[in-house]
Motif scaffolding. Structure first.
Motif, PDB file in Angstrom:
ATOM      1  N   ALA A 164     -10.936 -18.966 -14.232  1.00 31.28           N
ATOM      2  CA  ALA A 164      -9.749 -18.240 -13.764  1.00 31.28           C
ATOM      3  C   ALA A 164      -8.765 -19.178 -13.062  1.00 31.28           C
ATOM      4  O   ALA A 164      -9.148 -19.967 -12.198  1.00 31.28           O
ATOM      5  CB  ALA A 164     -10.168 -17.124 -12.820  1.00 31.28           C
ATOM      6  N   VAL A 165      -7.509 -19.094 -13.456  1.00 37.62           N
ATOM      7  CA  VAL A 165      -6.464 -19.910 -12.851  1.00 37.62           C
ATOM      8  C   VAL A 165      -5.435 -19.043 -12.131  1.00 37.62           C
ATOM      9  O   VAL A 165      -5.009 -19.333 -11.026  1.00 37.62           O
ATOM     10  CB  VAL A 165      -5.767 -20.786 -13.919  1.00 37.62           C
ATOM     11  N   ARG A 166      -5.043 -17.963 -12.799  1.00 35.40           N
ATOM     12  CA  ARG A 166      -4.084 -17.041 -12.180  1.00 35.40           C
ATOM     13  C   ARG A 166      -4.850 -16.015 -11.331  1.00 35.40           C
ATOM     14  O   ARG A 166      -5.621 -15.238 -11.860  1.00 35.40           O
ATOM     15  CB  ARG A 166      -3.294 -16.286 -13.261  1.00 35.40           C
ATOM     16  N   TRP A 167      -4.602 -16.016 -10.021  1.00 34.83           N
ATOM     17  CA  TRP A 167      -5.335 -15.105  -9.133  1.00 34.83           C
ATOM     18  C   TRP A 167      -4.402 -14.086  -8.492  1.00 34.83           C
ATOM     19  O   TRP A 167      -3.270 -14.411  -8.126  1.00 34.83           O
ATOM     20  CB  TRP A 167      -6.045 -15.887  -8.030  1.00 34.83           C
ATOM     21  N   ALA A 168      -4.905 -12.870  -8.372  1.00 30.90           N
ATOM     22  CA  ALA A 168      -4.205 -11.847  -7.581  1.00 30.90           C
ATOM     23  C   ALA A 168      -5.142 -11.402  -6.470  1.00 30.90           C
ATOM     24  O   ALA A 168      -6.361 -11.427  -6.633  1.00 30.90           O
ATOM     25  CB  ALA A 168      -3.831 -10.669  -8.454  1.00 30.90           C
ATOM     26  N   THR A 169      -4.584 -11.025  -5.325  1.00 35.02           N
ATOM     27  CA  THR A 169      -5.438 -10.620  -4.207  1.00 35.02           C
ATOM     28  C   THR A 169      -5.111  -9.192  -3.786  1.00 35.02           C
ATOM     29  O   THR A 169      -3.982  -8.725  -3.935  1.00 35.02           O
ATOM     30  CB  THR A 169      -5.212 -11.533  -2.981  1.00 35.02           C
ATOM     31  N   ILE A 170      -6.130  -8.514  -3.282  1.00 35.53           N
ATOM     32  CA  ILE A 170      -5.909  -7.190  -2.669  1.00 35.53           C
ATOM     33  C   ILE A 170      -6.735  -7.131  -1.390  1.00 35.53           C
ATOM     34  O   ILE A 170      -7.925  -7.432  -1.404  1.00 35.53           O
ATOM     35  CB  ILE A 170      -6.244  -6.037  -3.633  1.00 35.53           C
ATOM     36  N   ALA A 171      -6.068  -6.805  -0.297  1.00 37.59           N
ATOM     37  CA  ALA A 171      -6.747  -6.828   0.997  1.00 37.59           C
ATOM     38  C   ALA A 171      -6.141  -5.764   1.897  1.00 37.59           C
ATOM     39  O   ALA A 171      -4.954  -5.469   1.795  1.00 37.59           O
ATOM     40  CB  ALA A 171      -6.594  -8.198   1.644  1.00 37.59           C
ATOM     41  N   PRO A 172      -6.970  -5.187   2.785  1.00 31.64           N
ATOM     42  CA  PRO A 172      -6.405  -4.211   3.720  1.00 31.64           C
ATOM     43  C   PRO A 172      -5.361  -4.871   4.611  1.00 31.64           C
ATOM     44  O   PRO A 172      -5.496  -6.040   4.974  1.00 31.64           O
ATOM     45  CB  PRO A 172      -7.611  -3.730   4.531  1.00 31.64           C
ATOM     46  N   ASN A 173      -4.350  -4.089   4.934  1.00 29.53           N
ATOM     47  CA  ASN A 173      -3.168  -4.608   5.619  1.00 29.53           C
ATOM     48  C   ASN A 173      -3.412  -4.741   7.124  1.00 29.53           C
ATOM     49  O   ASN A 173      -2.860  -3.992   7.928  1.00 29.53           O
ATOM     50  CB  ASN A 173      -2.014  -3.645   5.341  1.00 29.53           C
ATOM     51  N   GLY A 199      -0.015 -12.600  -7.403  1.00 27.06           N
ATOM     52  CA  GLY A 199       0.315 -11.290  -6.848  1.00 27.06           C
ATOM     53  C   GLY A 199      -0.565 -10.977  -5.664  1.00 27.06           C
ATOM     54  O   GLY A 199      -1.688 -11.474  -5.560  1.00 27.06           O
ATOM     55  N   GLU A 200      -0.070 -10.193  -4.715  1.00 29.28           N
ATOM     56  CA  GLU A 200      -0.917  -9.731  -3.623  1.00 29.28           C
ATOM     57  C   GLU A 200      -0.582  -8.285  -3.287  1.00 29.28           C
ATOM     58  O   GLU A 200       0.577  -7.885  -3.299  1.00 29.28           O
ATOM     59  CB  GLU A 200      -0.774 -10.627  -2.390  1.00 29.28           C
ATOM     60  N   ILE A 208      -5.979   3.717   1.068  1.00 32.95           N
ATOM     61  CA  ILE A 208      -5.550   3.088  -0.175  1.00 32.95           C
ATOM     62  C   ILE A 208      -5.084   4.159  -1.169  1.00 32.95           C
ATOM     63  O   ILE A 208      -5.665   5.231  -1.263  1.00 32.95           O
ATOM     64  CB  ILE A 208      -6.711   2.255  -0.768  1.00 32.95           C
ATOM     65  N   ASP A 209      -3.978   3.860  -1.842  1.00 29.26           N
ATOM     66  CA  ASP A 209      -3.553   4.688  -2.970  1.00 29.26           C
ATOM     67  C   ASP A 209      -4.037   3.915  -4.201  1.00 29.26           C
ATOM     68  O   ASP A 209      -3.294   3.137  -4.806  1.00 29.26           O
ATOM     69  CB  ASP A 209      -2.025   4.819  -2.941  1.00 29.26           C
ATOM     70  N   ALA A 210      -5.312   4.130  -4.538  1.00 27.08           N
ATOM     71  CA  ALA A 210      -6.007   3.195  -5.426  1.00 27.08           C
ATOM     72  C   ALA A 210      -5.358   3.091  -6.805  1.00 27.08           C
ATOM     73  O   ALA A 210      -5.206   2.002  -7.348  1.00 27.08           O
ATOM     74  CB  ALA A 210      -7.470   3.584  -5.539  1.00 27.08           C
TER      75      ALA A 210
ATOM     76  N   ILE B 259       5.086  -0.063  -3.558  1.00 28.92           N
ATOM     77  CA  ILE B 259       4.127  -1.163  -3.428  1.00 28.92           C
ATOM     78  C   ILE B 259       4.351  -2.235  -4.485  1.00 28.92           C
ATOM     79  O   ILE B 259       3.865  -3.349  -4.360  1.00 28.92           O
ATOM     80  CB  ILE B 259       2.662  -0.673  -3.508  1.00 28.92           C
ATOM     81  N   LEU B 260       5.106  -1.921  -5.544  1.00 28.21           N
ATOM     82  CA  LEU B 260       5.411  -2.950  -6.547  1.00 28.21           C
ATOM     83  C   LEU B 260       6.429  -3.932  -5.991  1.00 28.21           C
ATOM     84  O   LEU B 260       6.404  -5.114  -6.303  1.00 28.21           O
ATOM     85  CB  LEU B 260       5.972  -2.302  -7.820  1.00 28.21           C
ATOM     86  N   ILE B 261       7.348  -3.406  -5.176  1.00 29.54           N
ATOM     87  CA  ILE B 261       8.429  -4.259  -4.669  1.00 29.54           C
ATOM     88  C   ILE B 261       8.056  -4.861  -3.330  1.00 29.54           C
ATOM     89  O   ILE B 261       8.300  -6.025  -3.070  1.00 29.54           O
ATOM     90  CB  ILE B 261       9.722  -3.412  -4.506  1.00 29.54           C
ATOM     91  N   PHE B 262       7.452  -4.050  -2.463  1.00 28.28           N
ATOM     92  CA  PHE B 262       7.191  -4.471  -1.090  1.00 28.28           C
ATOM     93  C   PHE B 262       5.759  -4.066  -0.717  1.00 28.28           C
ATOM     94  O   PHE B 262       5.550  -3.053  -0.059  1.00 28.28           O
ATOM     95  CB  PHE B 262       8.217  -3.806  -0.168  1.00 28.28           C
ATOM     96  N   PRO B 263       4.764  -4.889  -1.160  1.00 25.89           N
ATOM     97  CA  PRO B 263       3.364  -4.474  -0.996  1.00 25.89           C
ATOM     98  C   PRO B 263       2.944  -4.304   0.461  1.00 25.89           C
ATOM     99  O   PRO B 263       2.022  -3.566   0.753  1.00 25.89           O
ATOM    100  CB  PRO B 263       2.566  -5.601  -1.656  1.00 25.89           C
ATOM    101  N   GLN B 264       3.637  -4.989   1.388  1.00 28.92           N
ATOM    102  CA  GLN B 264       3.234  -4.877   2.797  1.00 28.92           C
ATOM    103  C   GLN B 264       3.729  -3.588   3.442  1.00 28.92           C
ATOM    104  O   GLN B 264       3.390  -3.286   4.569  1.00 28.92           O
ATOM    105  CB  GLN B 264       3.783  -6.054   3.615  1.00 28.92           C
ATOM    106  N   GLY B 265       4.555  -2.820   2.707  1.00 21.50           N
ATOM    107  CA  GLY B 265       5.180  -1.654   3.318  1.00 21.50           C
ATOM    108  C   GLY B 265       4.279  -0.447   3.469  1.00 21.50           C
ATOM    109  O   GLY B 265       4.709   0.602   3.933  1.00 21.50           O
ATOM    110  N   THR B 266       2.992  -0.593   3.095  1.00 17.86           N
ATOM    111  CA  THR B 266       2.118   0.581   3.036  1.00 17.86           C
ATOM    112  C   THR B 266       1.945   1.278   4.378  1.00 17.86           C
ATOM    113  O   THR B 266       1.702   2.472   4.418  1.00 17.86           O
ATOM    114  CB  THR B 266       0.734   0.173   2.522  1.00 17.86           C
TER     115      THR B 266
END
Lengths: 401, 615
Positions: A164-173, A199-200, A208-210, B259-266
């Motif tokens: 994997a080279v292109r990574w996206a992350t998802i984490a609680p804010n 992407g993040e 979460i709005d999964a 969330i597509l434009i401003f993911p931190q806005g949640t």
């Protein structure tokens, strides 16, 4: 009539106590424990059970120089302000030698600041924040559990081995999510400079709005996904991701997901072949760990979680410190804990004198589903000392005086 | 293209889920005017109950949906029991008082759920026949999303039928418009209220049950949904079901594309939407003006606050003497606890100045407490300010924030005012939470300890005591001043007050700034006392805790809220060594509310009444 009976019982009790104090002339050593027992029972109950198991074992073995250990627990309700008040109560009113515990990072940080200010010893058990021993670290605060940085570095090492080279992350804010993403990006980029982060996503913790988040991750077409969500967010993320085909032909690295606290609630829907950190307690086959599991199950009629082993090891470190120090004076205790080596069910653990972080490690492996529940496979123990930054980096991040 | 269609459909499914959770709250509020804090816990109970039933009968399509319905109805019965045993007894109390009771119920049921189902998260079952996904324009969409997209409008239609095509519905609508008139016409209001509460609770439970296939059941879901459903109901217009649907749609779609434009806005998006809507349309999207003005006039009883008599003066003399002598008792921890209690009492007293004399119900008062704490912490961290300077500037800065917030809020009244304060508090909270480079995010600002001269526990205790008692006395002085009379005039009769030449909105604005500054003082002292500032100092929970404390004490008195706040924080500390202590605290609140519907301040009157009955 009743009065007389009470009087008699009182006399009897006094007699028993007098006899007891002859047999056991020493005062107990009191240890303060502050945790979010009501707010986070799924994590803190196993912790308490592990902690108490170690206490009962040492007391059965005659305590420390004949003095038994007594733990005084308080519930911080997940609030840092409350935790600091309870620390005052424990030190001032209950006269404890040191305090331990805490689950949330911000509560841990508040207690660390308190410890530094009041020059009292605090051994943070579970909070993960890197700042606890680095940017906000102080002489009086130690931490046992492998930090966010360490666990993220373990995952990054495995992630670097994939295509994997292109990574996206998802984490609680919140801070933990941000730390975890930053550490993963740093270490992975060091190990494999060609990776890019495309992407993040930052869902609000436990809100979460999964569906929408999964779609957003799909859109950037990553090769790899780094996940930091946990608990109910993770269940929703996994389910939406599976249904929407997010994980097909992608590498997924996921922090803490292999811990029984997070993996077990997912039952047969546990994700397949994710790279995770965790605790495959049922497969670890060393004499020390087998003895721990056996004792734990015999005492509590339940299986250990990560919280259990953290609680147990916390008390082992405290016992080691008390033995080494030979007193309950804070300065002696700090001296003793710094550089202390303790044998735990997971192997030897060192309380580093450079930053007061322990070298307790974690297990890294892949997830699989067996017999209707999630398990870790192809796992190995990653000793903590291998996943800490160079000493110079640590010194640069930690206030030196 | 296909991506955006699927994203919109995903948004629709979330909107339906949100609407299902919120509809019941809107109905209950519309008829009974109860701001029902317990709504979230019924939502959660619905999910847990449905989880249990579906694990027994959920393998067939029929069994699954029947399980959901049976679960909702059974939780509806729980709601009915709460209405019959608790709420029914206190309908005569000032209307916002009931939220204290529902808060107690929330705490109790939360612990009951923990005791029954245990602490571990439960994974929701998948819906039979709807456990896969369908492909829409090349993108997969979970088939259960389609079911949700249908379910929301279906429930909306069902409610429309119920309200506009049945006699019961006509009565409910009449009760929403004018409760007294309906009663005068001989309609049994008790029965009406009970059925409405049953329906609202069952809908909440259905909302929780229906999201099971999207995730599961956990102990935090009730608290987590609560803010969202309040926002939906308020944005839609309190009591308006189609409004709630529209609001859910708006919020869910904004979130899906946001969330597509401003993911931190949640964190902040929902509250920004609410703030914008309320500023532009003060009654929400489809809210009616008449309903709201009624709330305003009935929100609180019109207390007069007589000047202090000899009893009260001696109370103050004794209290101050006791506080001054406390360090001699030699119990060092008593100083710590008293200090914390005093600061909470000051926060509550400043809130009471808005609630009581001002008639302004703020759901976001902790924002100013937090602003004070952060002002102090920022000054210490970045300007290396001394404690004294920080303590001087923090209330001023909190007051400045109150000038801005107040400017928007005083245009509104009643529950809409309350919700806008909540919205601003949340926006401020998310700024502090998100702006990590300056505020430290949720890791907070640390190392905010007193100056060396005040570092001694006793010295700092005296400092806190003097400032807190000073603040409290200043507040009560203000109540008896011309300014205090002006706020009361605005509260009791806005028209007459304006005719007399008072600029009511301006008076209210000043009241907010005054109360905000004193809350800021409490916050700054709290920061020095704990050595830190954290976002949760200005969180929803802090706001509601102070609100509960004031209600518990009794809005119509000046001393009551002080006792309420003292009791609340003392009990929370003392009980916290017990397991299930939050449930016990809830039980204590419910018992107090039932025994003394006018708050602790009503105790003497209650005893006098009891003695007269005996005589």
């Amino acid at each position: 009539m009743t009065g007389k009976r009470v009087g008699l019982t009182g006399l009897l009790l006094a007699g028993v106590m007098a006899a007891g104090s002859f047999a056991q002339a020493a005062e107990p050593i009191r240890i303060g424990d502050i945790n979010s027992y009501q707010r986070m029972p799924a994590f803190t109950e196993p912790y308490k059970k592990g902690l108490m198991l170690a206490v009962e074992e040492i007391n059965a073995a005659g305590g420390i120089d004949g003095r038994p250990i007594e733990v005084i627990s308080r519930d911080d309700d997940g609030k840092p302000g409350t935790a600091v008040r309870l620390a005052d109560e424990l030190f001032v009113k209950e006269e404890v030698a040191l305090i331990t515990g805490s689950f949330f990072s911000h509560v841990g940080l508040a207690l660390a600041s308190y410890a530094g200010q009041k020059e009292r010893l605090y051994l943070a058990a579970e909070p993960l924040a890197d700042a606890l021993v680095w940017e906000k670290g102080n002489r009086y605060t130690f931490r046992l559990r492998p930090s966010t940085y360490m666990q993220a570095a373990m995952l990054a090492e495995e992630a670097a081995k994939t295509d994997a080279v292109r990574w996206a992350t998802i984490a609680p804010n919140y801070a933990y999510g941000k730390d975890a993403v930053a550490a993963f990006q740093t270490v992975l980029t060091q190990l494999k400079p060609e990776v890019e982060f495309v992407g993040e996503q930052w869902p609000a913790l436990f809100k979460i709005d999964a569906g929408a988040e999964v779609q957003a991750l799909q859109r950037v077409e990553p090769d790899g996904i780094y996940n930091v969500t946990f608990g109910s967010d993770l269940a929703k993320f996994v389910r939406e991701g599976e249904l929407r085909g997010l994980f097909e032909d992608r590498v997924v690295a996921s922090l803490l997901t292999g811990e029984p606290e997070y993996l077990d609630p997912l039952r047969d829907e546990a994700p397949d072949d994710w790279i995770v950190t965790g605790y495959p307690w049922e497969q670890i086959d060393t004499p020390e760990h087998n003895a721990f599991v056996e004792a734990y199950q015999a005492r509590w009629d339940d299986y250990p979680r990560v919280g259990s082993i953290v609680g147990y090891n916390t008390m082992l470190v405290i016992i080691g410190t008390l033995k080494e120090a030979g007193s309950t004076d804070t300065e002696d205790l700090v001296e003793a804990m710094s550089g202390l080596q303790v044998d735990t069910p997971l192997g030897p653990v060192l309380m580093r004198d450079i930053d007061n972080q322990s070298t307790m490690g974690a297990y890294v492996g892949r997830t699989a589903v067996k017999d209707g529940k999630g398990v870790m496979v192809d796992w190995r123990y990653a000793p903590g000392e291998n996943y800490l930054p160079k000493d110079d980096t640590v010194r640069a991040r930690r206030p030196q005086n | 293209m296909g991506f955006y269609v699927v994203q919109a459909l995903t948004g629709l499914a979330s909107a339906s889920a949100l609407f299902l959770a919120a509809a019941g709250l809107s109905i209950i509020f519309g008829v009974t005017r109860i701001v029902n804090f317990a709504h979230g816990v019924f939502y959660m109970l619905g999910a847990y109950m449905a989880w249990t039933l579906t694990s027994q009968f959920g393998d067939s399509v029929l069994g699954f949906w029947l399980a959901l319905i049976v679960a909702s109805l059974s939780i509806g019965v729980v709601g009915l029991l709460v209405e019959l045993t608790v709420l029914r007894r206190i309908y005569q109390a000032p209307e916002l008082f009931q939220l204290t009771a529902t808060f107690g119920v929330f705490l109790i049921l939360q612990d009951v759920t923990l005791a029954i189902w245990g602490p571990e998260d439960l994974l929701g079952p998948r819906a039979p026949m709807l456990d896969g996904s369908v492909t829409v324009l090349g993108h997969p969409l979970p088939s259960y999303d389609l079911a949700l997209i249908v379910l929301g409008p279906l429930v909306l239609a069902g409610l429309w039928f119920l309200f506009y095509r049945t006699r019961w519905g006509a009565l409910v609508r009449a009760a929403t418009e004018d409760r007294e008139m309906l009663g005068a016409l001989g309609v049994n209001q008790r029965l009406l209220f009970s059925t409405v509460f049953f329906l609202g609770t069952a809908l909440a439970a259905f909302g929780g049950a229906a999201q099971l296939p999207k995730g599961g059941a956990d102990l935090l879901m009730g608290l987590n949904i609560l803010a969202s459903v309040f926002v939906v109901v308020v944005v839609g217009g309190m009591g308006s079901i189609p409004g709630a649907f529209l609001a859910a749609l708006l919020i869910a779609q904004l979130n899906a594309f946001g969330i597509l434009i401003f993911p931190q806005g949640t964190l902040v998006l929902m509250f920004l939407v609410m703030a914008v809507v309320l500023v532009i349309r003060p009654k929400g999207l489809l809210g009616k003006a008449e309903g709201a003005s009624r709330i305003e006039s009935r929100a609180l009883i019109e207390a007069a606050y007589p000047a202090p008599g000899v009893w009260e003066r001696s109370f103050w003399a004794l209290a101050i003497a006791a506080l001054a002598l406390l360090p001699l008792a030699g119990d060092a921890f008593a100083l710590v606890l008293t200090k914390d209690i005093l600061l909470f009492v000051l926060l509550a007293a400043s809130l009471h100045f808005l609630l009581g004399p001002g008639g302004l119900v703020s759901f976001g008062h902790a924002a100013f407490f937090g602003c004070g704490a952060y002002a102090a912490a920022l000054l210490v961290t970045y300007a290396e300010s001394s404690m004294v300077l920080a303590l001087l500037l923090a209330p001023l800065l909190a007051g400045c924030v109150a000038i801005i917030v107040g400017w928007f809020c005083v245009r509104l009244s009643g529950v809409y005012f309350a919700m806008l304060t909540l919205a601003f508090a949340q926006v401020l909270w998310s700024i502090v939470f998100q702006w990590t480079s300056v505020t430290g995010g949720d890791d907070g600002l640390l190392g905010v300890w007193p100056d060396t001269w005040a570092n001694d526990d006793t010295v700092f205790y005296y400092l806190v005591t003097v400032l807190a008692i000073g603040g409290i006395l200043l507040l009560r002085q203000a109540v008896h001043s011309p300014f205090g009379f002006a706020t009361r005039a605005g509260r009791d009769s806005m028209l007459r007050a304006e005719a007399l030449g008072l600029h009511v909105k301006q008076v209210q604005h000043v009241a907010m700034v005054f109360a905000g500054a004193l809350a800021g003082l409490a916050g700054a002292l709290y920061a020095f006392s704990k050595g830190s500032a954290f976002p949760d100092y200005m969180g929803i929970e802090m706001s509601f805790d102070s609100l509960i404390a004031v209600m518990l004490g009794g809005v119509q008195s000046l001393l009551g809220p002080l006792f309420g706040a003292g009791l609340f924080s003392w009990a929370a500390h003392e009980l916290s060594t017990l397991s299930y202590w939050r449930g016990i605290l809830g039980l204590l609140i419910v018992v107090l509310v039932l025994a003394f519907p006018r708050g602790l301040a009503g105790i003497p009157a209650a005893f006098r009444a009891a003695r007269e009955r005996l005589a």
